[in-house]
Design a protein around this motif. Sequence first.
Motif, PDB file in Angstrom:
ATOM      1  N   ALA A   1       4.536  -3.079   8.626  1.00 18.30           N
ATOM      2  CA  ALA A   1       4.001  -2.152   9.636  1.00 18.30           C
ATOM      3  C   ALA A   1       3.870  -0.747   9.055  1.00 18.30           C
ATOM      4  N   ALA A   2       4.843  -0.358   8.246  1.00 23.55           N
ATOM      5  CA  ALA A   2       4.830   0.988   7.666  1.00 23.55           C
ATOM      6  C   ALA A   2       3.732   1.152   6.623  1.00 23.55           C
ATOM      7  N   SER A   3       3.200   0.037   6.128  1.00 22.27           N
ATOM      8  CA  SER A   3       2.173   0.110   5.089  1.00 22.27           C
ATOM      9  C   SER A   3       0.748   0.190   5.642  1.00 22.27           C
ATOM     10  N   PHE A   4       0.564  -0.182   6.910  1.00 24.65           N
ATOM     11  CA  PHE A   4      -0.799  -0.176   7.461  1.00 24.65           C
ATOM     12  C   PHE A   4      -1.436   1.221   7.463  1.00 24.65           C
ATOM     13  N   GLY A   5      -0.595   2.259   7.498  1.00 24.30           N
ATOM     14  CA  GLY A   5      -1.121   3.619   7.462  1.00 24.30           C
ATOM     15  C   GLY A   5      -1.495   4.097   6.063  1.00 24.30           C
ATOM     16  N   HIS A   6      -1.279   3.264   5.057  1.00 25.68           N
ATOM     17  CA  HIS A   6      -1.507   3.684   3.676  1.00 25.68           C
ATOM     18  C   HIS A   6      -2.758   3.078   3.047  1.00 25.68           C
TER      19      HIS A   6
ATOM     20  N   PRO B   1       0.825  -1.214   0.000  1.00 25.54           N
ATOM     21  CA  PRO B   1       0.000   0.000   0.000  1.00 25.54           C
ATOM     22  C   PRO B   1       0.857   1.262   0.000  1.00 25.54           C
ATOM     23  N   ARG B   2       2.051   1.185   0.577  1.00 15.50           N
ATOM     24  CA  ARG B   2       2.922   2.358   0.621  1.00 15.50           C
ATOM     25  C   ARG B   2       3.531   2.662  -0.741  1.00 15.50           C
ATOM     26  N   ASP B   3       3.907   1.643  -1.468  1.00 16.84           N
ATOM     27  CA  ASP B   3       4.512   1.813  -2.792  1.00 16.84           C
ATOM     28  C   ASP B   3       4.018   0.667  -3.676  1.00 16.84           C
TER      29      ASP B   3
END
Length: 244
Positions: free
Chosen positions: A132-137, A117-119
């Motif tokens: 973990a960094a993608s859950f916000g996207h 989702p992030r990239d």
Amino acid sequence: MAVLILGDIHANFSALEAVFDAAGPVDAVWCLGDTVGYGPQPNECVRWVREHSAATLVGNHDLGCLGTISLSNFNREARIANEWNGEQLTPEHREFLTSLTPMAQVNDEVTLAHGSPRDPVWEYLLDTEAAAASFGHFTTPLCFVGHTHQPVIYTGAEEDGECSATIPTDQLVLKLQSNKRYIINPGGVGQPRDGDARAAFALYDAENRTVTFRRAAYNIRRTQTLMLDNGLPEILAARLSFGL
Ligand code: ZN
């Protein structure tokens, strides 16, 4: 509603047919991108996806085959295969692939992203830190991704940024919990990379909120023969025997 989730078909029509057979009756099909590239039957796969899939993403290899992103982004063998795939695609199939996005929210419950989702075009979700960094996207409870060709379940708790990873085995039924969010990779249909040569796919049951992970044996030799007959790199044919 039973949904067949397919990722990374990669022009491997024998694998795609075997998966559709093994899946049994479904209400919908969603595809996570990289329908073409690597394999020997790009048009057969795009035709099938256009007929059957209600939501389809574009992946980095699709974009490479279309010439939208430079082939210099790929290693030598992938470049040769993508160039060949691109030459085979009919104008109609090119137009279809060009119309797709690498990420899409299909309903209130589910988002699809090719990489992450992030990239959505390029990022490989290979560890919990990246996941973990993608859950916000994305905002839905569930997101399906492809791109790594490896089945995985990333579970994120709602209250903190923590994330855990589980590698699902064949036939595993995951019960989705209402207080958790998930990023799930069903594995690759056309070029599995987790050491199991069988095609990988998932079945999502929207009513019962389950995801079932499955494998389907297919005629690998048939795909390999077609690849070699068409001059595609030997190493790409050979890796299919090992699921690497
Ligand atoms: Zn791929």
